[in-house]
Design a protein around this motif. Structure first.
Motif, PDB file in Angstrom:
ATOM      1  N   MET A  21      73.361  26.793  44.641  1.00 18.30           N
ATOM      2  CA  MET A  21      72.785  28.030  45.165  1.00 18.30           C
ATOM      3  C   MET A  21      72.468  28.993  44.029  1.00 18.30           C
ATOM      4  SD  MET A  21      75.147  28.644  48.564  1.00 18.30           S
ATOM      5  CE  MET A  21      74.436  30.217  49.002  1.00 18.30           C
ATOM      6  N   ALA A  22      73.356  29.079  43.038  1.00 15.28           N
ATOM      7  CA  ALA A  22      73.134  29.977  41.894  1.00 15.28           C
ATOM      8  C   ALA A  22      71.882  29.569  41.124  1.00 15.28           C
ATOM      9  CB  ALA A  22      74.349  29.968  40.973  1.00 15.28           C
ATOM     10  N   VAL A  23      71.684  28.276  40.920  1.00 13.92           N
ATOM     11  CA  VAL A  23      70.497  27.789  40.212  1.00 13.92           C
ATOM     12  C   VAL A  23      69.245  28.103  41.027  1.00 13.92           C
ATOM     13  CG1 VAL A  23      69.318  25.715  39.374  1.00 13.92           C
ATOM     14  CG2 VAL A  23      71.767  26.022  38.947  1.00 13.92           C
ATOM     15  N   ALA A  24      69.327  27.922  42.353  1.00 14.19           N
ATOM     16  CA  ALA A  24      68.173  28.201  43.222  1.00 14.19           C
ATOM     17  C   ALA A  24      67.833  29.687  43.228  1.00 14.19           C
ATOM     18  CB  ALA A  24      68.460  27.717  44.641  1.00 14.19           C
ATOM     19  N   VAL A  25      68.844  30.541  43.288  1.00 15.91           N
ATOM     20  CA  VAL A  25      68.618  31.992  43.238  1.00 15.91           C
ATOM     21  C   VAL A  25      67.992  32.358  41.897  1.00 15.91           C
ATOM     22  CG1 VAL A  25      69.779  34.242  43.129  1.00 15.91           C
ATOM     23  CG2 VAL A  25      70.387  32.621  44.922  1.00 15.91           C
ATOM     24  N   GLY A  26      68.478  31.757  40.819  1.00 19.08           N
ATOM     25  CA  GLY A  26      67.900  31.997  39.506  1.00 19.08           C
ATOM     26  C   GLY A  26      66.430  31.620  39.459  1.00 19.08           C
ATOM     27  N   ALA A  27      66.094  30.485  40.043  1.00 17.17           N
ATOM     28  CA  ALA A  27      64.697  30.038  40.060  1.00 17.17           C
ATOM     29  C   ALA A  27      63.820  31.029  40.818  1.00 17.17           C
ATOM     30  CB  ALA A  27      64.599  28.654  40.681  1.00 17.17           C
ATOM     31  N   LYS A  28      64.330  31.561  41.928  1.00 16.51           N
ATOM     32  CA  LYS A  28      63.578  32.558  42.706  1.00 16.51           C
ATOM     33  C   LYS A  28      63.315  33.818  41.891  1.00 16.51           C
ATOM     34  CE  LYS A  28      65.399  31.401  47.261  1.00 16.51           C
ATOM     35  NZ  LYS A  28      66.231  31.905  48.369  1.00 16.51           N
ATOM     36  N   LEU A  29      64.277  34.180  41.038  1.00 17.38           N
ATOM     37  CA  LEU A  29      64.159  35.401  40.248  1.00 17.38           C
ATOM     38  C   LEU A  29      63.529  35.159  38.872  1.00 17.38           C
ATOM     39  CD1 LEU A  29      67.631  36.998  41.067  1.00 17.38           C
ATOM     40  CD2 LEU A  29      65.402  37.666  41.966  1.00 17.38           C
ATOM     41  N   GLY A  30      63.167  33.935  38.588  1.00 15.14           N
ATOM     42  CA  GLY A  30      62.570  33.629  37.289  1.00 15.14           C
ATOM     43  C   GLY A  30      63.583  33.548  36.170  1.00 15.14           C
ATOM     44  N   VAL A  31      64.825  33.230  36.499  1.00 15.38           N
ATOM     45  CA  VAL A  31      65.901  33.124  35.513  1.00 15.38           C
ATOM     46  C   VAL A  31      66.293  31.654  35.387  1.00 15.38           C
ATOM     47  CG1 VAL A  31      68.295  33.734  34.989  1.00 15.38           C
ATOM     48  CG2 VAL A  31      66.790  35.422  36.045  1.00 15.38           C
ATOM     49  N   ALA A  32      66.256  31.128  34.187  1.00 19.47           N
ATOM     50  CA  ALA A  32      66.652  29.735  33.953  1.00 19.47           C
ATOM     51  C   ALA A  32      68.162  29.668  33.768  1.00 19.47           C
ATOM     52  CB  ALA A  32      65.933  29.179  32.740  1.00 19.47           C
ATOM     53  N   VAL A  33      68.876  29.313  34.820  1.00 19.17           N
ATOM     54  CA  VAL A  33      70.327  29.185  34.741  1.00 19.17           C
ATOM     55  C   VAL A  33      70.636  27.897  33.994  1.00 19.17           C
ATOM     56  CG1 VAL A  33      72.449  28.865  36.085  1.00 19.17           C
ATOM     57  CG2 VAL A  33      70.715  30.495  36.861  1.00 19.17           C
ATOM     58  N   SER A  34      71.349  28.036  32.879  1.00 23.76           N
ATOM     59  CA  SER A  34      71.643  26.867  32.049  1.00 23.76           C
ATOM     60  C   SER A  34      73.013  26.271  32.334  1.00 23.76           C
ATOM     61  CB  SER A  34      71.541  27.228  30.566  1.00 23.76           C
ATOM     62  OG  SER A  34      72.486  28.233  30.248  1.00 23.76           O
ATOM     63  N   GLY A  35      73.867  27.009  33.022  1.00 23.51           N
ATOM     64  CA  GLY A  35      75.185  26.464  33.303  1.00 23.51           C
ATOM     65  C   GLY A  35      75.978  27.282  34.300  1.00 23.51           C
ATOM     66  N   CYS A  36      76.831  26.578  35.030  1.00 17.78           N
ATOM     67  CA  CYS A  36      77.777  27.203  35.958  1.00 17.78           C
ATOM     68  C   CYS A  36      79.140  26.595  35.669  1.00 17.78           C
ATOM     69  CB  CYS A  36      77.382  26.918  37.407  1.00 17.78           C
ATOM     70  SG  CYS A  36      75.833  27.676  37.922  1.00 17.78           S
ATOM     71  N   VAL A  37      80.091  27.415  35.255  1.00 13.99           N
ATOM     72  CA  VAL A  37      81.429  26.930  34.916  1.00 13.99           C
ATOM     73  C   VAL A  37      82.437  27.620  35.814  1.00 13.99           C
ATOM     74  CG1 VAL A  37      83.182  26.765  33.106  1.00 13.99           C
ATOM     75  CG2 VAL A  37      80.758  26.527  32.519  1.00 13.99           C
ATOM     76  N   TRP A  38      83.222  26.828  36.523  1.00 15.37           N
ATOM     77  CA  TRP A  38      84.248  27.350  37.421  1.00 15.37           C
ATOM     78  C   TRP A  38      85.596  27.414  36.714  1.00 15.37           C
ATOM     79  CZ3 TRP A  38      83.504  29.358  42.151  1.00 15.37           C
ATOM     80  CH2 TRP A  38      82.264  29.128  42.748  1.00 15.37           C
ATOM     81  N   ASP A  39      86.299  28.502  36.893  1.00 12.31           N
ATOM     82  CA  ASP A  39      87.672  28.676  36.387  1.00 12.31           C
ATOM     83  C   ASP A  39      87.831  28.207  34.949  1.00 12.31           C
ATOM     84  OD1 ASP A  39      88.314  29.723  38.830  1.00 12.31           O
ATOM     85  OD2 ASP A  39      89.285  27.924  39.593  1.00 12.31           O
ATOM     86  N   MET A  40      86.880  28.573  34.098  1.00 14.92           N
ATOM     87  CA  MET A  40      86.894  28.245  32.672  1.00 14.92           C
ATOM     88  C   MET A  40      87.050  26.751  32.432  1.00 14.92           C
ATOM     89  SD  MET A  40      88.989  31.487  31.089  1.00 14.92           S
ATOM     90  CE  MET A  40      90.441  31.255  32.089  1.00 14.92           C
ATOM     91  N   GLY A  41      86.512  25.944  33.329  1.00  7.88           N
ATOM     92  CA  GLY A  41      86.555  24.496  33.173  1.00  7.88           C
ATOM     93  C   GLY A  41      87.831  23.837  33.671  1.00  7.88           C
ATOM     94  N   ALA A  42      88.772  24.628  34.188  1.00  6.02           N
ATOM     95  CA  ALA A  42      90.026  24.064  34.710  1.00  6.02           C
ATOM     96  C   ALA A  42      89.783  23.444  36.081  1.00  6.02           C
ATOM     97  CB  ALA A  42      91.092  25.160  34.800  1.00  6.02           C
ATOM     98  N   ASP A  43      90.774  22.714  36.583  1.00  7.61           N
ATOM     99  CA  ASP A  43      90.611  22.131  37.914  1.00  7.61           C
ATOM    100  C   ASP A  43      90.656  23.242  38.972  1.00  7.61           C
ATOM    101  OD1 ASP A  43      93.263  22.871  38.127  1.00  7.61           O
ATOM    102  OD2 ASP A  43      94.017  20.863  38.536  1.00  7.61           O
ATOM    103  N   LEU A  44      90.225  22.934  40.159  1.00  7.86           N
ATOM    104  CA  LEU A  44      90.135  23.916  41.237  1.00  7.86           C
ATOM    105  C   LEU A  44      91.254  23.720  42.250  1.00  7.86           C
ATOM    106  CD1 LEU A  44      86.288  23.617  41.776  1.00  7.86           C
ATOM    107  CD2 LEU A  44      87.481  25.486  40.652  1.00  7.86           C
ATOM    108  N   SER A  45      92.437  23.374  41.790  1.00  5.79           N
ATOM    109  CA  SER A  45      93.516  23.008  42.702  1.00  5.79           C
ATOM    110  C   SER A  45      94.253  24.193  43.317  1.00  5.79           C
ATOM    111  CB  SER A  45      94.515  22.106  41.984  1.00  5.79           C
ATOM    112  OG  SER A  45      95.078  22.801  40.885  1.00  5.79           O
ATOM    113  N   HIS A  46      94.162  25.375  42.760  1.00  6.31           N
ATOM    114  CA  HIS A  46      94.927  26.496  43.290  1.00  6.31           C
ATOM    115  C   HIS A  46      94.197  27.178  44.450  1.00  6.31           C
ATOM    116  CE1 HIS A  46      92.396  29.515  41.322  1.00  6.31           C
ATOM    117  NE2 HIS A  46      92.387  28.692  40.277  1.00  6.31           N
ATOM    118  N   GLU A  47      94.941  27.962  45.235  1.00  8.85           N
ATOM    119  CA  GLU A  47      94.405  28.595  46.444  1.00  8.85           C
ATOM    120  C   GLU A  47      94.017  30.047  46.234  1.00  8.85           C
ATOM    121  OE1 GLU A  47      97.415  28.131  49.397  1.00  8.85           O
ATOM    122  OE2 GLU A  47      97.314  25.940  49.345  1.00  8.85           O
ATOM    123  N   TYR A  48      93.846  30.478  45.021  1.00  6.73           N
ATOM    124  CA  TYR A  48      93.532  31.867  44.730  1.00  6.73           C
ATOM    125  C   TYR A  48      92.041  32.023  44.462  1.00  6.73           C
ATOM    126  CZ  TYR A  48      98.528  31.551  44.236  1.00  6.73           C
ATOM    127  OH  TYR A  48      99.838  31.284  44.457  1.00  6.73           O
TER     128      TYR A  48
END
Length: 110
Positions: A21-48
Motif C-alpha cells: 500500500m505504501a508503494v502504491a500511495v507513493g506511485a500516486k503521489l509521484g514518489v519512488a518508494v525504494s524501501g519499507c523496513v519494519w521494526d528495524m529489520g527485526a522479526d514481527l513476533s511481539h504484540e506491540y
C-alpha cells in the motif's frame, strides 16, 4: 479469554500488504518508494506497535502501526475495510512528507 499457544499469528503477511500500500500511495503521489523496513529489520513476533520506515533515495519517514493493523490487513469485512482506509490515510500523510518540494523564492527580481 485464554490464548491458544498453538495459534500462530502471521504479522508478516499484514506487513507485506501495508508495504505494498505504501508503494502504491507513493506511485500516486509521484514518489519512488525504494524501501519499507519494519521494526528495524527485526522479526514481527511481539504484540506491540510496529514501526515502518518508508524510504526514498534521499529521505525516510517513520510511521507506527498498532499490532491489530498487521494482524487484520487484507481481510474483507466491512469493519476491516474501515481500518484499511485509516491505514491508507496514515500512509498518504507519511508519504506526502517524502515529496521533494522546491523552495519558493524569498525575494522578487525585476
Amino acid at each position: 479469554m485464554n490464548k491458544d499457544s498453538s495459534m500462530k499469528i502471521d504479522r508478516s503477511a499484514g506487513a507485506e500488504v501495508i508495504s505494498a500500500m505504501a508503494v502504491a500511495v507513493g506511485a500516486k503521489l509521484g514518489v519512488a518508494v525504494s524501501g519499507c523496513v519494519w521494526d528495524m529489520g527485526a522479526d514481527l513476533s511481539h504484540e506491540y506497535a510496529h514501526r515502518l520506515e518508508i524510504s526514498t533515495a534521499t529521505n525516510t519517514v517513520r510511521v507506527y502501526f498498532p499490532d491489530l493493523d498487521l494482524t487484520t490487513s487484507g481481510n474483507t469485512s466491512r469493519k476491516e475495510a474501515s481500518r484499511q482506509e485509516r491505514i491508507e490515510d496514515r500512509l498518504h500523510r507519511a508519504v506526502t512528507q517524502l515529496v521533494t518540494r522546491v523552495p519558493a523564492p524569498t525575494y522578487m527580481t525585476s
